[in-house]
Design a protein around this motif. Structure first.
Motif, PDB file in Angstrom:
ATOM      1  N   LEU A 147      -0.856  -3.551   7.491  1.00  0.00           N
ATOM      2  CA  LEU A 147      -0.526  -2.194   7.059  1.00  0.00           C
ATOM      3  C   LEU A 147      -1.302  -1.817   5.801  1.00  0.00           C
ATOM      4  O   LEU A 147      -1.820  -2.689   5.089  1.00  0.00           O
ATOM      5  CB  LEU A 147       0.971  -2.075   6.767  1.00  0.00           C
ATOM      6  N   GLN A 148      -1.350  -0.539   5.533  1.00  0.00           N
ATOM      7  CA  GLN A 148      -1.902  -0.002   4.294  1.00  0.00           C
ATOM      8  C   GLN A 148      -0.929   1.029   3.734  1.00  0.00           C
ATOM      9  O   GLN A 148      -0.546   1.961   4.452  1.00  0.00           O
ATOM     10  CB  GLN A 148      -3.269   0.645   4.526  1.00  0.00           C
ATOM     11  N   ILE A 149      -0.533   0.852   2.479  1.00  0.00           N
ATOM     12  CA  ILE A 149       0.361   1.835   1.859  1.00  0.00           C
ATOM     13  C   ILE A 149      -0.426   3.081   1.470  1.00  0.00           C
ATOM     14  O   ILE A 149      -0.042   4.203   1.775  1.00  0.00           O
ATOM     15  CB  ILE A 149       1.060   1.233   0.618  1.00  0.00           C
ATOM     16  N   GLY A 150      -1.540   2.877   0.787  1.00  0.00           N
ATOM     17  CA  GLY A 150      -2.372   4.006   0.380  1.00  0.00           C
ATOM     18  C   GLY A 150      -1.803   4.744  -0.822  1.00  0.00           C
ATOM     19  O   GLY A 150      -0.696   4.465  -1.297  1.00  0.00           O
ATOM     20  N   TYR A 151      -2.585   5.680  -1.323  1.00  0.00           N
ATOM     21  CA  TYR A 151      -2.147   6.487  -2.461  1.00  0.00           C
ATOM     22  C   TYR A 151      -0.988   7.394  -2.060  1.00  0.00           C
ATOM     23  O   TYR A 151      -0.919   7.867  -0.927  1.00  0.00           O
ATOM     24  CB  TYR A 151      -3.293   7.354  -2.977  1.00  0.00           C
ATOM     25  N   PRO A 152      -0.082   7.685  -3.002  1.00  0.00           N
ATOM     26  CA  PRO A 152       1.007   8.631  -2.702  1.00  0.00           C
ATOM     27  C   PRO A 152       0.485  10.058  -2.674  1.00  0.00           C
ATOM     28  O   PRO A 152      -0.586  10.368  -3.215  1.00  0.00           O
ATOM     29  CB  PRO A 152       1.982   8.416  -3.868  1.00  0.00           C
ATOM     30  N   GLU A 153       1.242  10.943  -2.029  1.00  0.00           N
ATOM     31  CA  GLU A 153       0.930  12.366  -2.084  1.00  0.00           C
ATOM     32  C   GLU A 153       1.126  12.877  -3.514  1.00  0.00           C
ATOM     33  O   GLU A 153       1.824  12.260  -4.323  1.00  0.00           O
ATOM     34  CB  GLU A 153       1.836  13.148  -1.127  1.00  0.00           C
ATOM     35  N   PHE A 154       0.498  14.008  -3.814  1.00  0.00           N
ATOM     36  CA  PHE A 154       0.519  14.536  -5.190  1.00  0.00           C
ATOM     37  C   PHE A 154       1.941  14.724  -5.699  1.00  0.00           C
ATOM     38  O   PHE A 154       2.283  14.292  -6.812  1.00  0.00           O
ATOM     39  CB  PHE A 154      -0.236  15.869  -5.234  1.00  0.00           C
ATOM     40  N   THR A 155       2.807  15.369  -4.888  1.00  0.00           N
ATOM     41  CA  THR A 155       4.171  15.641  -5.353  1.00  0.00           C
ATOM     42  C   THR A 155       4.976  14.353  -5.539  1.00  0.00           C
ATOM     43  O   THR A 155       5.786  14.257  -6.464  1.00  0.00           O
ATOM     44  CB  THR A 155       4.903  16.565  -4.363  1.00  0.00           C
ATOM     45  N   ASP A 156       4.740  13.377  -4.660  1.00  0.00           N
ATOM     46  CA  ASP A 156       5.446  12.099  -4.799  1.00  0.00           C
ATOM     47  C   ASP A 156       5.005  11.372  -6.066  1.00  0.00           C
ATOM     48  O   ASP A 156       5.834  10.795  -6.786  1.00  0.00           O
ATOM     49  CB  ASP A 156       5.195  11.208  -3.579  1.00  0.00           C
ATOM     50  N   GLU A 157       3.705  11.417  -6.350  1.00  0.00           N
ATOM     51  CA  GLU A 157       3.217  10.751  -7.557  1.00  0.00           C
ATOM     52  C   GLU A 157       3.682  11.490  -8.810  1.00  0.00           C
ATOM     53  O   GLU A 157       3.957  10.869  -9.848  1.00  0.00           O
ATOM     54  CB  GLU A 157       1.688  10.656  -7.531  1.00  0.00           C
ATOM     55  N   LEU A 158       3.798  12.806  -8.728  1.00  0.00           N
ATOM     56  CA  LEU A 158       4.314  13.577  -9.856  1.00  0.00           C
ATOM     57  C   LEU A 158       5.758  13.183 -10.140  1.00  0.00           C
ATOM     58  O   LEU A 158       6.148  12.987 -11.296  1.00  0.00           O
ATOM     59  CB  LEU A 158       4.216  15.074  -9.556  1.00  0.00           C
TER      60      LEU A 158
ATOM     61  N   GLN B 168       9.976   8.117 -13.403  1.00  0.00           N
ATOM     62  CA  GLN B 168       9.897   6.655 -13.529  1.00  0.00           C
ATOM     63  C   GLN B 168      10.774   5.984 -12.472  1.00  0.00           C
ATOM     64  O   GLN B 168      11.648   5.167 -12.766  1.00  0.00           O
ATOM     65  CB  GLN B 168      10.335   6.206 -14.928  1.00  0.00           C
ATOM     66  N   THR B 169      10.544   6.350 -11.198  1.00  0.00           N
ATOM     67  CA  THR B 169      11.414   5.867 -10.138  1.00  0.00           C
ATOM     68  C   THR B 169      11.325   4.364  -9.941  1.00  0.00           C
ATOM     69  O   THR B 169      12.152   3.792  -9.251  1.00  0.00           O
ATOM     70  CB  THR B 169      11.078   6.572  -8.812  1.00  0.00           C
ATOM     71  N   GLY B 170      10.331   3.719 -10.547  1.00  0.00           N
ATOM     72  CA  GLY B 170      10.260   2.264 -10.439  1.00  0.00           C
ATOM     73  C   GLY B 170      11.501   1.578 -10.974  1.00  0.00           C
ATOM     74  O   GLY B 170      11.876   0.490 -10.540  1.00  0.00           O
ATOM     75  N   HIS B 171      12.166   2.221 -11.926  1.00  0.00           N
ATOM     76  CA  HIS B 171      13.376   1.654 -12.505  1.00  0.00           C
ATOM     77  C   HIS B 171      14.567   1.778 -11.562  1.00  0.00           C
ATOM     78  O   HIS B 171      15.632   1.234 -11.839  1.00  0.00           O
ATOM     79  CB  HIS B 171      13.688   2.329 -13.842  1.00  0.00           C
TER      80      HIS B 171
END
Length: 313
Positions: A171-182, A188-191
């Motif tokens: 699989l490849q995750i790839g870059y997130p879409e602009f709004t998701d990365e924003l 800081q959803t990693g938390h």
């Protein structure tokens, strides 16, 4: 039972999506591999959330998590464990390696030597470790997600075809879409990992895997799957097609994918959707050059065009 199973799986994917934004299709395929008893190879750039995705899966399924950073000097014993002599009791004691876990992240697996790669892949295949003539079983839900970086091949040891075949999906995750990365940088959803809930326990996972076993595959659909496999063995641009082990994996993955879709039977559409993830790493193209994503997409389209989709009578 089917409705309850689908609800559990949907809840698991929803929980993972709280941390990994905008990649529901990849999360679904990862959960598919987990339920099928397979393993996943992620070929992707650094920093797109591979580690976080695996940690989230482990926490949501109440499993233990270990990570191994593969390097050229890594030894098989660094993965599997080692027997150490206890001078007080005059006997050898086995000290488990990080492979003794539920979910294992094998980071940059192609940076270690073939001998060390083989040690992990044997554990993946056999679900146990043999040290000094003693066999030690691994977790019944042992799941490996291995990564390799497609941009930097210097100093690496690419996995041979026989070892790539041990992975159910690539699989490849790839870059997130602009709004998701924003949303990621603002919130800081990693938390969110700290707030991930346990969705499944070991017995519930075992029950889901039993349901996967019982998913119905019509002989016509199985024939369609095998026809797709056979085309890869006779394609002008393919030097090495899908193996019999790959064809068995294709059906097993389709059954698990059908369950994630809420069905107790496999459709041709299921096979079409998982074909790239199941076939991509198992094909050796003529000329020996690594295939680009576009090249593989063209081949997949050719395969699907060449084999007629069965029609229900």
């Amino acid at each position: 039972m089917l409705e309850s199973a689908h609800t559990q799986i949907t809840s698991l994917i929803d929980e993972m999506e709280k941390v990994i934004l905008g990649k529901r299709d990849i999360l679904q395929l990862t959960v598919t591999a987990f339920l099928a008893g397979g393993h996943v190879l992620l070929e992707d750039i650094p920093g797109v959330g591979k580690t976080m995705m695996v940690k989230t899966l482990a926490k949501a399924t109440h499993g233990t998590f270990n990570r191994i950073q593969f390097t050229p000097d890594l030894l098989p014993s660094d993965i599997l464990g080692v027997s150490i002599y206890n001078t007080a009791e005059h006997r050898f004691e086995f000290h488990q390696g990080p492979v003794f876990t539920t979910v294992l992240l094998a980071d940059e697996i192609n940076r270690t030597t073939p001998r060390t790669q083989a040690a992990l892949l044997e554990a993946m295949s056999e679900k146990h470790v043999t040290i000094d003539n003693h066999t030690y079983p691994l977790d019944e839900h042992f799941f490996v997600l291995a990564t390799q970086n497609p941009l930097d091949y210097e100093g690496t040891y690419p996995l041979p075809e026989a070892q790539l075949d041990r992975f159910l999906f690539k699989l490849q995750i790839g870059y997130p879409e602009f709004t998701d990365e924003l949303n990621l940088i603002l919130n800081q959803t990693g938390h969110e990992l700290n707030r991930v809930r346990q969705i499944l326990n070991a017995s519930e996972i075992s029950q889901l895997k039993k349901i996967v076993d019982d998913i119905y595959v019509d002989p016509v659909v199985a024939r369609y799957a095998l026809q797709l496999v056979h085309v890869t063995r006779n394609h002008d641009g393919i030097a090495l097609g899908i193996s019999p082990r790959g064809s068995v994996s294709f059906i097993r993955a389709a059954k698990a994918f059908a369950l994630t879709e809420g069905r107790n039977y496999v459709t041709p559409s299921d096979l079409q959707q998982i074909l790239p993830a199941t076939f991509g790493h198992r094909l050796l193209l003529k000329g020996g050059q690594p295939a680009t994503s576009k090249h593989l997409e063209d081949i997949f389209e050719q395969l699907l065009r060449q084999v007629p989709v069965p029609v229900r009578k």
